[in-house]
Write an enzyme that holds these catalytic residues in place. Structure first.
Site: not given
Ligand code: PGA
Length: 248
Positions: A10-12, A96, A98, A165, A171, A203, A224-225
């Site tokens: 997930n590149w966001k 998600h 976010e 999640e 994050g 994470s 994500g990251g």
């Molecule tokens: P993260 O994000 O791996 O940076 O914690 C995961 C996500 O939001 O899908």
């Protein structure tokens, strides 16, 4: 019954044409000969067409990070599922945390987006997860059940993917323990078919991926990251393949 693992990046809100190309080149090189794991990247809207071209004919699938619940009309700034499908999009992240927290998306909207994605032939990756306060007050199961059931009330889950999640792990560098993830995954599994893939997200890093993916009800990850760093993402993908091979 074995489920093929899926690792989705997930590149966001990250990327540029140049950095995307370099990242995908490195991923494709690193994935040569890799078997037993499905892999995808979920990229920002403007890059979908270009990413689709670069990944055409490869084992790396791609998806979007959001979709409108509407098919068409006066909805400025929205992108429909049919538009994504026209580019050959496979996956779309729905609900998600976010989106829920920063943009006020509701359970009902997640359910409607899920339906729109399925109707266009896309595979939704539905995200559920509790906040730290909800975990601390013992309502994790109640929260994730509510989030999932609002979708199940209106849709057949079909071949969609679920991602657990925990909000407090996204994050933050603070991941759920393998046991915590397994407990919630097993709870969610009871509401779904044995075939449904349930990913863990929050994470996931090269250092903790093996232990999390070893859990019987964890079928890969939403990353994500670490999905922005080719070597990290590749290591995580390989850990998912390795875990699956030992689960049989
Ligand atoms: P993260 O994000 O791996 O940076 O914690 C995961 C996500 O939001 O899908």
């Amino acid at each position: 019954m074995s489920r093929a693992p899926l690792v989705a990046g997930n590149w966001k809100l990250h990327g540029s044409r140049a950095s995307n190309r370099a990242l995908l080149d490195a991923l494709l090189r690193g994935m040569v000969g890799l078997e037993g794991v499905d892999c995808a990247v979920c990229v920002p809207f403007p890059y979908l067409g270009e990413v689709a071209e670069q990944l055409r004919g490869t084992a790396l699938a791609w998806g979007a990070q959001n979709v409108s619940e509407h098919a068409r009309g006066a909805y400025t700034g929205e992108v429909s599922a049919a538009m994504l499908a026209e580019f050959g999009c496979r996956y779309v992240i729905v609900g998600h945390s976010e989106r829920r927290q920063l943009y006020g998306e509701t359970d009902a909207q997640a359910a409607a987006k899920f339906a729109a994605a399925q109707a266009a032939g896309l595979t939704p990756i539905l995200c559920v997860g509790e906040t730290l306060e909800e975990r601390d007050t013992g309502s994790t199961e109640q929260v994730v059940a509510r989030q999932l059931e609002s979708v199940l009330a209106k849709n057949d889950f079909g071949s969609a993917v679920l991602a657990y999640e925990p909000v407090w792990a996204i994050g933050t560098g603070r991941n759920a323990t393998p046991r915590q993830a397994q407990d919630v995954h097993a709870f969610l599994r009871r509401k779904l078919s044995e075939q449904t893939r349930i990913l863990y997200g929050g994470s996931v890093k090269p250092e903790n991926a093996a232990a999390i993916f070893a859990m019987p009800d964890v079928d890969g990850g939403l990353i994500g990251g670490a999905s922005l760093v080719a070597q990290d993402f590749l290591t995580i993908v390989k850990e998912a393949a390795r875990a699956a091979s030992t689960k049989g």
